[in-house]
Design a protein around this motif. Sequence first.
Motif, short mmCIF file in Angstrom:
data_model
loop_
_atom_site.label_atom_id
_atom_site.label_comp_id
_atom_site.label_asym_id
_atom_site.label_seq_id
_atom_site.Cartn_x
_atom_site.Cartn_y
_atom_site.Cartn_z
N ARG A 1 18.28 59.64 -9.73
CA ARG A 1 18.65 58.74 -8.17
C ARG A 1 17.15 58.07 -7.62
O ARG A 1 16.59 58.27 -7.26
CB ARG A 1 19.05 59.94 -6.69
CG ARG A 1 19.64 59.30 -6.02
CD ARG A 1 19.77 60.53 -4.82
NE ARG A 1 21.08 61.58 -5.24
CZ ARG A 1 21.17 61.32 -5.31
NH1 ARG A 1 22.49 59.96 -4.42
NH2 ARG A 1 23.12 61.92 -5.28
N PRO A 2 17.14 56.87 -8.44
CA PRO A 2 16.18 55.52 -7.65
C PRO A 2 16.83 55.41 -6.67
O PRO A 2 18.02 55.24 -5.77
CB PRO A 2 16.49 54.64 -9.18
CG PRO A 2 18.38 54.53 -9.29
CD PRO A 2 18.77 56.33 -8.87
N PHE A 3 15.32 54.42 -5.97
CA PHE A 3 16.01 53.94 -5.03
C PHE A 3 17.11 52.12 -5.67
O PHE A 3 16.76 51.76 -6.62
CB PHE A 3 14.51 52.93 -4.29
CG PHE A 3 13.47 54.24 -3.95
CD1 PHE A 3 13.62 54.26 -2.25
CD2 PHE A 3 12.42 54.84 -4.35
CE1 PHE A 3 13.01 55.35 -1.56
CE2 PHE A 3 11.80 55.51 -3.91
CZ PHE A 3 11.68 56.10 -2.78
N CYS A 4 17.37 52.03 -4.73
CA CYS A 4 17.99 50.98 -4.83
C CYS A 4 18.01 49.54 -4.49
O CYS A 4 17.38 48.81 -4.95
CB CYS A 4 19.91 50.60 -3.34
SG CYS A 4 20.69 52.08 -3.68
N SER A 5 16.45 49.54 -3.25
CA SER A 5 15.54 48.57 -2.47
C SER A 5 14.00 48.31 -3.16
O SER A 5 13.99 49.86 -3.31
CB SER A 5 15.97 48.10 -1.41
OG SER A 5 17.33 48.37 -1.52
N ILE A 6 13.24 47.28 -3.68
CA ILE A 6 11.92 47.71 -3.67
C ILE A 6 11.28 48.32 -2.82
O ILE A 6 10.39 48.99 -2.61
CB ILE A 6 11.49 46.51 -4.25
CG1 ILE A 6 12.67 46.02 -5.47
CG2 ILE A 6 10.25 46.30 -4.17
CD1 ILE A 6 12.42 44.66 -6.29
N GLN A 7 11.29 47.22 -1.62
CA GLN A 7 10.55 47.90 0.11
C GLN A 7 10.51 49.30 0.20
O GLN A 7 9.49 49.76 0.66
CB GLN A 7 10.84 46.71 0.96
CG GLN A 7 10.21 46.99 2.54
CD GLN A 7 8.81 46.15 1.63
OE1 GLN A 7 9.31 45.32 1.79
NE2 GLN A 7 7.61 47.40 2.45
N PRO A 8 11.55 49.62 0.47
CA PRO A 8 11.58 51.85 0.65
C PRO A 8 10.94 51.91 -0.38
O PRO A 8 9.96 52.77 -0.07
CB PRO A 8 13.09 51.39 0.28
CG PRO A 8 13.67 50.92 0.89
CD PRO A 8 12.96 49.61 0.14
N ALA A 9 10.66 51.62 -1.75
CA ALA A 9 10.17 52.08 -2.37
C ALA A 9 8.46 51.98 -2.34
O ALA A 9 7.81 53.15 -2.39
CB ALA A 9 9.93 52.17 -3.67
N VAL A 10 8.32 51.15 -2.07
CA VAL A 10 6.47 50.34 -2.11
C VAL A 10 5.88 50.70 -1.13
O VAL A 10 5.19 52.00 -0.85
CB VAL A 10 6.98 48.74 -2.17
CG1 VAL A 10 5.72 48.50 -1.66
CG2 VAL A 10 6.86 48.46 -3.28
N ASP A 11 7.30 51.48 0.17
CA ASP A 11 6.40 52.23 1.01
C ASP A 11 6.44 53.61 1.57
O ASP A 11 5.11 54.07 2.18
CB ASP A 11 7.63 51.35 2.50
CG ASP A 11 7.96 50.64 2.94
OD1 ASP A 11 6.85 49.83 2.84
OD2 ASP A 11 8.69 49.95 3.63
N ALA A 12 7.11 54.17 0.28
CA ALA A 12 6.78 55.45 -0.24
C ALA A 12 5.56 55.85 -0.96
O ALA A 12 5.11 57.29 -1.16
CB ALA A 12 8.34 56.47 -0.32
N ALA A 13 5.28 54.53 -1.90
CA ALA A 13 4.21 55.12 -2.49
C ALA A 13 3.00 55.98 -2.57
O ALA A 13 2.75 54.97 -1.21
CB ALA A 13 3.98 53.62 -4.03
#
Length: 951
Positions: free
Chosen positions: A56-68
């Motif tokens: 279940r990956p992220f769909c978008s880059i920005q939310p993933a970067v914000d969660a890293a």
Amino acid sequence: MRSRRLPISLVPLALVAGTFCLAPPTDASADAGTLYVNDRLLTCSDTAENRGTQARPFCSIQPAVDAAQPGQTVEVAPGVSYKGPIVLHRSGEPGQPITLEGNVSRAVTGAYPVVESTTATGLTADHVHDVVVRGLAFRGYRQGAVLTDSSAVTLDNNMFDATTTATSGYTPTDSGITLEGASADVTLSRNLVRFHPAAGISVGPGVTGTIVTTNVVEDNGGHGIVATDAPDTAVTGNTVSLNCGSGLVLDGSSSHAAVENNIVAGDDLLKAGSATAPACTDQDQPEVSVSAGSAAGSTLGYNIVHPRGTAQPYSWAGTPYADAASLLARTGQGGHELNTDPGTRLLPPADQSPAIDSADAGAIGELSTDFQGRPRVDDPLVGNSGTGDGGYADRGAYEVQDPFNVSLAGDVRAAPTLAAFTFTAQVNNPWNDTVSYRFDFGDGSAAQPAATPTAQHAYQATGTYTVTVTATTTSGVSRSATTQVTVNPPGPLTPYLGVESGITGEPLHVRATFDGRTDPWPVTAGTLDFGDGTAPTAGSGVLQHDYDKPGTYTVVGTLSDAGGRTATVSKQVSVGGQFVPVTKTRILDTRSGTGAPKAALSAGHVLALQVTGRGGVPRDGTTAVVLNVTETAATNAGNVIVYPGGAGTAPATSNLNYKAGQTTQNLVTVPLGPDGTVNLVDSAGSADLLADVQGYYTTDGTTPGAGYLDVLTPVRVLDTRSGAAKATVGPGKTLTLDLSKNVSAESAVLLHVTATGATGNTYVSTYTTGSARPDVSDLNVGAGETVSNLVAVRPDSHHRVTFFNHAGSTDLVVDLVGVFGADVAGDASYVALAPHRVLDTRYGTGAPAAKAGPGGTLTVKVTGQGGVPAGAAAVLVNLTGTGASANTYVTAYMPGSDRPVASSLNVTPGATVPNLTLVRVSQAGYITLYNHAGTLDLIADIEGFYTPSAF
């Protein structure tokens, strides 16, 4: 103080080849520190609690970067476009950076995750540290990346490309990568930066410790790389070209800089004002410019600087220098500099380029791998003139690799089991290392090592196998190549033969495809006999041949295979001529002595008419002529026969039928005799004969205006009795017909023209619009008569033809039946034949001896008769109606198709009416004749056929 200058092995993460090339983990459990982004998976989510896993990956880059978190990697699936921009809010920690990663191998350029948006900046970082961004493509942004007050940030292996941004939205400060504020220790490596309106890379005031290494910076509207009041900047191993301003600029107080191993080149072919790069207004700036405030403590050397036009290569401390020698003599800078064409732009340097093996491998920021992640290698064909680590690093962003490569060739066609296949590796090995080989035959058998490039293998089972050869040099370079082989069960040898004619514009040229594609064994030998008495052609595959004259030939092919078998195949092919329209010219008129003595032709007398050399008909290459033949002032009813000169006895057919005192005409297409003549003979009484040339058929493919025929389903293009064209054509008047909706580029059209309802005796002429009206007639019409004729005419450049009516008023009906052109869809050439009767309902020829009834049809076989072969596309038929019981018309068309709203023949009671007709032939070789009303006898004489290009 320069304590930040660490050895290359200690430079941050992206500078160590072995680190940034690590493959991503295969699942989330293998590396809990990885967050996945993949918009292509339907299970992706930006909000689910368990988001970020492979499942279940992220769909978008920005939310993933914000969660890293520090030490985590955000892995973005390649080959997908994502909505941008990206803003970096979070920081990593020393030794545990936050990494945003897409495609880590530039060798797979199409796999970059693409970040697109309508905003001005693709990547923004403000007050962040210990972050790595690699392997992403930022496209369409006016500014690719802006880093503000950030440190220990690495941008590696990214693409910053502004090509899709409208140039009207640019501002003068829009650079590809911008560093500003108190940013420090930023590394820009292996990035492609292009098409931005200002600089490619801009390092601003207050920024310190920047390393700009192994980037490609091209086609930008300002300088390539510029540092302003940015001390301790290292610019190493970049390829900078085609930028509007200088390639490399140290401005203000950018002291203690190091500039080494770069290729900085201008170009006189800048795309000024193009859609992808702003116009260059100042192309005479020095390629490398170092201000007085930047010269202190700075070093420059081992670069290749090649300016455009009259620009100077250098400006040091405000003073221009025309070459590296003068710079070195005056300043001590520029050691090992070259001012020559580097032999490269984006591609790796060409053979023997001065960039090869000439760099300083110990330069600050110099990487152990190049722009594409490839290692430094020693080119044995170039002397090592560099320094450090063997002296064989290349200048610029690219490292020339061993050009050694391999391909797999040989006998890889299908064959049965247990047949020995032979595989041959072909290598390109200019560095001349010894090569060893290893063959994997793809069937589970042990791989076979070999000292030579050839191996044989017999497969035990049927199937399709992938064969791989791996070639390895003594220096350890390996290359592989593959091919597939199909192993079949034993089967028959079944040769295939296909023949195309007229495909090169040469009417007598044919191309044959000849092979054993169904044979499980390889073909070992083949011959094609083209059936014209010439020696057979050896070989298989695609074979070509030129015939001497039009006709139908039987091509016979013989194949042998590796199984020791031989088989033959045959196919008929017909080659003919192209039609050339001419300005209609009268070449015979026995009333005036044109083309023959001034005397009516008596019954049975043969008139030999010279055609070639007259009326625009050449002597060479002409096979047949198109004549409009007219009879007038006959003393008895009879007919006229037209046939080739030198043919002896006239055929038992007719071209023209008439009554006493009647003027009639018919279009005739007739082969020429060896001396360029045709014969005309009148059957009864005496009559005057006229003949007007409308065109000819040629086998000379270079003849201007020559064209093949596209046989059309007849379409009505004019009827003055109804519709928008409703108006009779008055005496001495013309009517222009626009055919642009029906035809495009053409050399001539075939029209079936009918005049009806004439108020007095008249004639109608058809000619090219805008040209002088020729002194000939196409139809001669008596008051109240309905008369038809086939007409060949060349339209003008706007696809128009003009009709002229001599006297009285008449209606005109016109059907378009064919188009001649150099490149028409039908691509059919013409083969003229001796006239042959295929239908006569009076005597039961070709149909029962019974008249055609009202609304009835006759289906007539035409192929296999009189020389018409199977596969003929169309035939020219002289169609005659006689003994009609009522006014009627006859339509000829192809069986199985809809009957067109057109007539081929108009017949009145008591009249015998001929008309030349073009008819498409069905695949079975038939044509259909429809009679509208009453009863009548029908006669059909074949004059020739049109053959398609493929058989």
